[in-house]
Design a protein around this motif. Structure first.
Motif, mmCIF file in Angstrom:
data_model
loop_
_atom_site.group_PDB
_atom_site.id
_atom_site.type_symbol
_atom_site.label_atom_id
_atom_site.label_comp_id
_atom_site.label_asym_id
_atom_site.label_seq_id
_atom_site.Cartn_x
_atom_site.Cartn_y
_atom_site.Cartn_z
ATOM 1 N N ASN A 292 -3.923 -41.146 1.907
ATOM 2 C CA ASN A 292 -4.369 -41.351 2.827
ATOM 3 C C ASN A 292 -5.368 -40.682 3.493
ATOM 4 O O ASN A 292 -5.717 -41.688 4.594
ATOM 5 C CB ASN A 292 -3.767 -42.110 4.021
ATOM 6 C CG ASN A 292 -3.237 -43.715 2.811
ATOM 7 O OD1 ASN A 292 -3.858 -44.541 2.754
ATOM 8 N ND2 ASN A 292 -1.698 -43.484 2.533
ATOM 9 N N VAL A 293 -5.371 -39.555 3.667
ATOM 10 C CA VAL A 293 -6.103 -39.514 4.042
ATOM 11 C C VAL A 293 -7.724 -38.232 3.477
ATOM 12 O O VAL A 293 -7.853 -37.575 2.205
ATOM 13 C CB VAL A 293 -5.243 -37.811 4.630
ATOM 14 C CG1 VAL A 293 -4.999 -36.631 3.900
ATOM 15 C CG2 VAL A 293 -6.264 -37.030 6.112
ATOM 16 N N LYS A 294 -8.727 -38.698 4.412
ATOM 17 C CA LYS A 294 -10.047 -38.002 3.604
ATOM 18 C C LYS A 294 -10.794 -37.640 4.409
ATOM 19 O O LYS A 294 -10.951 -37.621 5.458
ATOM 20 C CB LYS A 294 -10.959 -39.105 2.921
ATOM 21 C CG LYS A 294 -10.349 -40.658 1.459
ATOM 22 C CD LYS A 294 -9.551 -38.792 0.780
ATOM 23 C CE LYS A 294 -8.225 -40.108 -0.025
ATOM 24 N NZ LYS A 294 -8.013 -39.528 -1.090
ATOM 25 N N SER A 295 -11.761 -36.689 4.032
ATOM 26 C CA SER A 295 -13.048 -35.735 4.682
ATOM 27 C C SER A 295 -13.238 -35.638 4.533
ATOM 28 O O SER A 295 -13.916 -35.569 3.204
ATOM 29 C CB SER A 295 -11.738 -34.108 5.062
ATOM 30 O OG SER A 295 -10.196 -34.064 5.759
ATOM 31 N N MET A 296 -14.377 -35.157 5.018
ATOM 32 C CA MET A 296 -16.013 -34.379 4.590
ATOM 33 C C MET A 296 -16.721 -33.528 5.359
ATOM 34 O O MET A 296 -16.558 -33.822 7.030
ATOM 35 C CB MET A 296 -17.306 -35.488 4.112
ATOM 36 C CG MET A 296 -18.228 -34.931 4.030
ATOM 37 S SD MET A 296 -18.820 -35.464 2.193
ATOM 38 C CE MET A 296 -20.283 -34.870 1.699
#
Ligand SMILES: Nc1ncnc2c1ncn2[C@@H]1O[C@H](COP(=O)(O)OP(=O)(O)O)[C@@H](O)[C@H]1O
Ligand SMILES: Nc1ncnc2c1ncn2[C@@H]1O[C@H](COP(=O)(O)OP(=O)(O)O)[C@@H](O)[C@H]1O
Ligand SMILES: [Mg+2]
Ligand SMILES: [Mg+2]
Ligand SMILES: [Mg+2]
Ligand SMILES: [Mg+2]
Lengths: 331, 210, 331, 210
Positions: free
Chosen positions: A184-188
């Motif tokens: 459930n964790v997303k980064s950019m």
């Protein structure tokens, strides 16, 4: 290259000594290794949590060693995964009878070195589980490649898995909550300037005065796309859109936000970015339960930022807010 | 055809030569890894091979297998990154295959290299054409198998051409994969260090019986 | 100039909005001002503590607003003292009946603007006291000049005065402990690169690749001396010697250490410096009771560091260690 | 000698001219302040004078004193830094001295400037020769007192030469003082903006009765 150091070969060693010298009440270095452990390790009856990776990401990972997060952090050379023997020492030092969870960022080197260490520890009869953080949506997810990198979202895995471990949960439970965070964790991220690995002495890439890299990782490597410089508003849109494409957040969902500086970006600019990001979150009617702004997973003196969004449920929310007391992260 | 063997002294030469080549090409390796990776391959390999040479100089070894086991353990604990476990696993398997033979026949050495190549593929889960060190290891071993001897000219030629051929590939494994199409146009750093490994072996073999 | 922002004129405003958006449970912005106050201000029966100055020093000063430190922080334009009307609003908002202490860094502009605000508040019958932090030993102390600058040591004044105020002390007591800290805290900084004020768009000075500035302040201004680059060991010696010349520390004295990054220096390098500094402290047989390493008083994206030493007594030690709960500083 | 007065329109011209000069020399002021200060003087003054002009355009004023009071309040609340309180205090005192006279005789205007100059010294605690705006204000006011009239040529000449003379001074007040001897060789930024202030006044006075 201008840096505060003596000998490029000794930089990791002096950094670790400096950390222990500064925080002797919290940290201890395993003799002859590059491992920092909690002063009181191993904690009996608690799942041990080990993370680590190349150096140059400070405060990750040594700064997160302490109550409610990591039991040990293994430091490699700058931007180079630590070796299995070091990781193995960390595992042994934090094993309090309930097994050890390894939190690994998804890089070929990290995965292989931690894997070999786990094999070594299992021969000793220590139960070891591994979770692999791959929050970086800059890179296409594909079973034909090594998949997505682990970047700043890793800190939230440390925080939440660490909290559950502190509550006395079993290795399987801690592994499972860590995997829930990972899903459930997303980064950019993006960068405005490159950084210079001390031993190499030259910047990892070149950028013109009006250029930025979108989708940079945390190892001074080039990003996935080079564009002309963007405003904070445009940047917030690009980063949020890419993260949300993946998370597909719905109105009123609860989220936590991590705005992470890559090393040289003033906090001023991180807050300016957050201001622009928050407008997008509000437009989507998201419930922001927790916002963390600062430098948590850096890339030496790279200038740039990443945003991380974690979709929460009640369990994750409670564990995220739970007390933690480490050198760099306190709640 | 005269039967030749590889002995303890020769494998030590091999590793020493490898260390020298890595050391003198360290900054080129850094450049290659910086272009599409993170720029540490030169340092990782220089650190690891220097340590390996130190270990070889400090101890005495009775057989090539033991030499290469010491090399493997040093690579695993001193290189780090992706290349540490890869070179380490390959050398560990090579040394296991060589066992305690004191002089190694070509056929055994070739099958040891094959076992090393397999270990490397297993550890890295990469296949041919993904722009990694595999792109040098696999064709070199296949060429030796075909020749059925440790033909140093073929070894050198194949290693060199396959290393160069990685330039046009798009990376699918390792850090360069994150760049997608932007990885095309650069030689893979690990392929280059593997080329140096086989070049060192070829030069060692060329001196046999001189 | 490469920065994450929209409009150079709006950068302070968007930063303040970003801070409030990120920490709505802790901070609130006084409408129409550049003042951040504690959510619960004014706290009845507690001396209010106000600090501030030009922006660009983040987390100072807004990051230190909260329990046990500041009640309000007033932000000026980047590197420009805030105006009296803003400071006056802050004073009024935090006055809980026991008066207000202003913690001012010794710059002509800050001193004059805070002074004018104090005059305005006193007309309203609010008891106001001012303390002036001048910890920077880079500059010669002299009654013929405006004297020494206030730099990173200010954070320790916030911490200790804030702690005593939280304990319910009187304005005079809080003022007096703040002055005690000021007399015993000394700092010295240096920089490896300059920084760029957004509105100006060009760096404040130029340094060659092998040059550093010793004695830099926190406003992108040149230092007092330019030298060739030094090793971490040499740097620790230069900075420590200068600070100790002033403090004249004796064996077994108790001190607190603050190693402060100026914005772009990796934490790795701060710890390397601390390792080298600690060796000198040990040689002097000083008792280091508390060590704080990080970025607390920055100068935009300047690369550099300052060291601060505070001579402790029992009162200062207890107050320094006392709980604090602000966005940027927690104990 | 014909007796001349300064009226409301003229002080508005003065401030408007000042704003225009600051605006067109903003980046030069920044350079001056960057060399030995922190580089914000151009922006501080541009922001403050632009706001002042806005205020003057938005309201109607019945006397020069009220114009300059509005200017003072705007300077205090919009400039910030060291120059905000300094220019603000000076203008506040000037406006107080002018009172509610609608047309100001030279003598009154000169004594108002003197009061402004005193307020400036009081606020900043600087004296002549410390490389600050005082080094323009004090000699200009003294020159006018000596001439006993608002002689625009003397005003301009004195302001200009005294501004230039700050170049060789070592700063003892303000940020430039931190540089010690390194402050020599640069014109003081505040002296330059004060020169522009008196230049604007001189140009305004030169137009009187045209
Ligand atoms: N999965 C893999 N299988 C085989 N070789 C790989 C794999 N991933 C990376 N490599 C090789 O490793 C090299 C990079 O090594 P190095 O720079 O030391 O490690 P890192 O990538 O961790 O920085 C690449 O050039 C490539 O040849
Ligand atoms: N004590 C003082 N008395 C008179 N003028 C001063 C004093 N200190 C500074 N100044 C003037 O203020 C100018 C700087 O103004 P500015 O750059 O706006 O403020 P800051 O120094 O706070 O950045 C200096 O060039 C100098 O002329
Ligand atoms: Mg690496
Ligand atoms: Mg690499
Ligand atoms: Mg200023
Ligand atoms: Mg200035």
């Amino acid at each position: 290259m201008k840096k505060i150091l003596n000998d490029v070969e000794a930089v990791v060693d002096e950094m670790l000594e400096g950390m222990v010298a500064a925080h002797p009440d919290r940290l201890r270095r395993l003799k002859g290794t590059t491992v920092l452990v909690r002063k009181e390790a191993p904690v009996n009856g608690k799942v041990g949590i080990v993370s680590g990776g190349g150096s140059g990401h400070e405060p990750a990972h040594g700064g997160f060693v302490g109550e409610g997060m990591l039991d040990a952090a293994v430091a490699g050379e700058v931007f180079t995964s630590p070796t299995p023997d070091q990781i193995y020492e960390a595992i042994k030092a934090v094993h309090g009878g309930k097994g050890v969870l390894l939190i690994i960022k998804n890089y070929t080197g990290d995965v292989m070195n931690f894997e070999m260490a786990a094999e070594m520890a299992e021969i000793d009869g220590i139960k070891v589980r591994q979770v692999i953080v791959n929050d970086d949506v800059a890179v296409e997810d594909s079973s034909f490649t090594s998949g997505r990198r682990g970047i700043a979202g890793t800190v939230l895995v440390h925080k939440i898995a660490g909290a559950l471990a502190a509550n006395g949960a079993s290795l399987e439970q801690v592994e499972s909550v860590a995997n829930k965070v990972i899903q459930n964790v997303k980064s950019m991220g993006m960068s405005l300037t490159p950084c210079t690995v001390p031993a190499s002495g030259k910047p990892g890439f070149q950028l013109a005065e009006n250029e930025i890299e979108i989708g940079t990782g945390i190892h001074g490597e080039p990003g996935v796309e080079r564009t002309k410089i963007l405003t904070a508003k445009e940047l917030a849109e690009v980063l949020f859109q890419k993260v949300n494409n993946d998370l597909n957040l719905q109105e009123r969902e609860e989220v936590a936000i991590l705005v992470n500086g890559l090393g040289a970006t003033p906090l001023m600019e991180l807050y300016v970015l957050h201001y622009n990001l928050k407008a997008l979150l509000d437009k989507k009617k998201l419930q922001v339960v927790d916002t963390i702004v600062g430098e948590w997973m850096t890339s030496l003196e790279m200038s740039g930022v990443s945003i991380t969004i974690l979709r929460l449920d009640d369990q994750l929310k409670t564990l995220l807010k739970q007390e933690a007391d480490t050198v760099a992260f306190k709640r | 055809m005269e039967v030749k063997n590889v002995n303890t002294i020769e494998v030590k030469w091999w590793i020493k030569k490898f260390q020298e080549k890595i050391s003198s090409e360290k900054s080129y390796l850094t450049d290659l890894d910086q272009a599409i990776g993170d720029g540490d391959h030169g340092h990782n390999m220089a650190r690891g091979t220097a340590e390996a040479v130190k270990v070889l100089e400090a101890k005495t070894f009775t057989c090539p297998g033991n030499v290469l086991k010491a090399v493997a353990m040093t690579f695993i604990s001193k290189i780090g990154g992706a290349s540490g476990p890869l070179y380490g696993s390959a050398f560990l398997k090579i040394s296991q295959t060589l066992g305690i033979e004191e002089t190694i026949k070509d056929a055994l050495f070739i099958s040891a290299l094959r076992e090393g190549e397999k270990a490397l593929r297993q550890r890295g889960k990469a296949v041919l054409g993904e722009k990694t060190m595999i792109d040098v290891w696999s064709p070199v071993v296949a060429e030796l198998e075909k020749a059925n001897s440790l033909n140093h000219e073929k070894m050198r030629a194949t290693a060199e051409s396959c290393m160069k051929a990685t330039e046009i590939l798009e990376a699918k494994k390792g850090r360069a994969a994150y760049l997608g199409k932007r990885s095309v146009g650069h030689i893979d750093a690990g392929a280059y260090s593997s080329y140096l490994l086989f070049l060192s072996l070829a030069e060692t073999l060329a001196k046999r019986g001189e």
